[in-house]
Motif scaffolding. Structure first.
Motif: not given
Ligand code: NAD
Length: 242
Positions: A12-16, A57-59, A84-86, A149-151, A153-155, A182-186
């Motif tokens: 819905s936003r950001g990288i996805g 869907a909540d993944v 798989c980005n959520a 926790a994040y690290s 999960a990501k590992a 480090v990516i400019e998103t929410d």
């Molecule tokens: P974001 O918060 O803008 O986007 C995250 C998206 O995931 C949102 O659309 C959110 O609604 C969705 N989401 C969260 N929980 C969910 C669920 N249970 N089911 C379905 N959707 C869900 O952040 P982003 O920066 O776009 O992050 C995208 C991915 O990139 C994430 O996995 C994040 O961990 C990873 N990431 C981001 C950065 C960064 O610096 N922004 C760096 C490394 C990795």
């Protein structure tokens, strides 16, 4: 082969959302997964009528993920490429992490990928072709303070990627991972302008990344030019982690 379908979680936003746009521009049909951000997902999909489909869907919820895959199957006929980005982020000291917060982090990132990959595989195995790209993080590679926790999960996601790549390679399915820096998103909203400037200065390429730069790497890993690449972790981090 017919036009390919990609399912992007958390789109819905950001990288996805950038990934969804990149695949749509490349001619794919795109299932735009969202959890609670219905309005944003529908607004994005409305820009590609007939080519993008918003799917809720909540993944972390297996029943919801299964229902989402059925919906995509009915509309587009099966997922050929899964991204798989959520994800969610939380910055706190390890000593403050509650068992519930720990569990949710693993559920969204790691179990979310588990559910989606298992639901995507039958179609991919049937056609002996598929592409899976997971979105980890540089913190999954090197570990981040106040991001335990994040690290973790990501590992775990990197482990899933590598092991699944070995298991599914003989079936014509590649499984790769991008590890953004480090990516400019929410997700970066908690960082001050000063923090961001310091991070940019620390980055060899001199700036934070954009969602579009991550999307290009994911599109590459799903495309024909990456047909001999599997089980790999591609850092998209401007050289922050080498
Ligand atoms: P974001 O918060 O803008 O986007 C995250 C998206 O995931 C949102 O659309 C959110 O609604 C969705 N989401 C969260 N929980 C969910 C669920 N249970 N089911 C379905 N959707 C869900 O952040 P982003 O920066 O776009 O992050 C995208 C991915 O990139 C994430 O996995 C994040 O961990 C990873 N990431 C981001 C950065 C960064 O610096 N922004 C760096 C490394 C990795």
């Amino acid at each position: 082969m017919r036009e390919k379908t990609v399912l992007v979680t958390g789109a819905s936003r950001g990288i996805g959302a950038a990934v969804a746009r990149a695949f749509a521009n490349a001619g794919y049909r795109v299932a735009v997964n969202y959890n609670t951000s219905k309005t944003e997902a529908e607004a994005l999909a409305a820009q590609w009528p007939g080519q993008m489909l918003p799917v809720q869907a909540d993944v972390a919820d297996r029943a919801q993920v299964e229902a989402m895959f059925r919906q995509v199957q009915e509309a587009f006929g099966g997922v050929d490429v899964l991204v798989c980005n959520a994800g969610i982020a939380r910055q706190e000291l390890f000593t403050d992490v509650t068992p519930a917060a720990w569990q949710r982090m693993l559920d969204v990132h790691l179990s979310g990928a588990f559910h989606c990959c298992q639901c995507a595989l039958p179609h991919m195995l049937h056609q002996k072709w598929g592409r899976i790209v997971t979105v980890s993080s540089m913190w999954g590679q090197v570990g981040g303070s106040c991001e335990v926790a994040y690290s973790a999960a990501k590992a775990g996601l990197i482990g899933l990627t590598r092991a699944l790549a070995k298991e599914e390679g003989p079936s014509g399915i590649t499984v790769n991972c991008v590890a953004p820096g480090v990516i400019e998103t929410d997700m970066m909203a908690a960082f001050s302008a000063n923090d961001k400037a310091a991070l940019a200065e620390e980055t060899p390429l001199g700036s934070l990344g954009s969602p579009e730069q991550v999307a290009k790497a994911i599109l590459f890993l799903a495309g024909d030019d990456a047909d001999y690449i599997t089980g790999q972790v591609l850092g998209v981090n401007g050289g922050l982690v080498v």
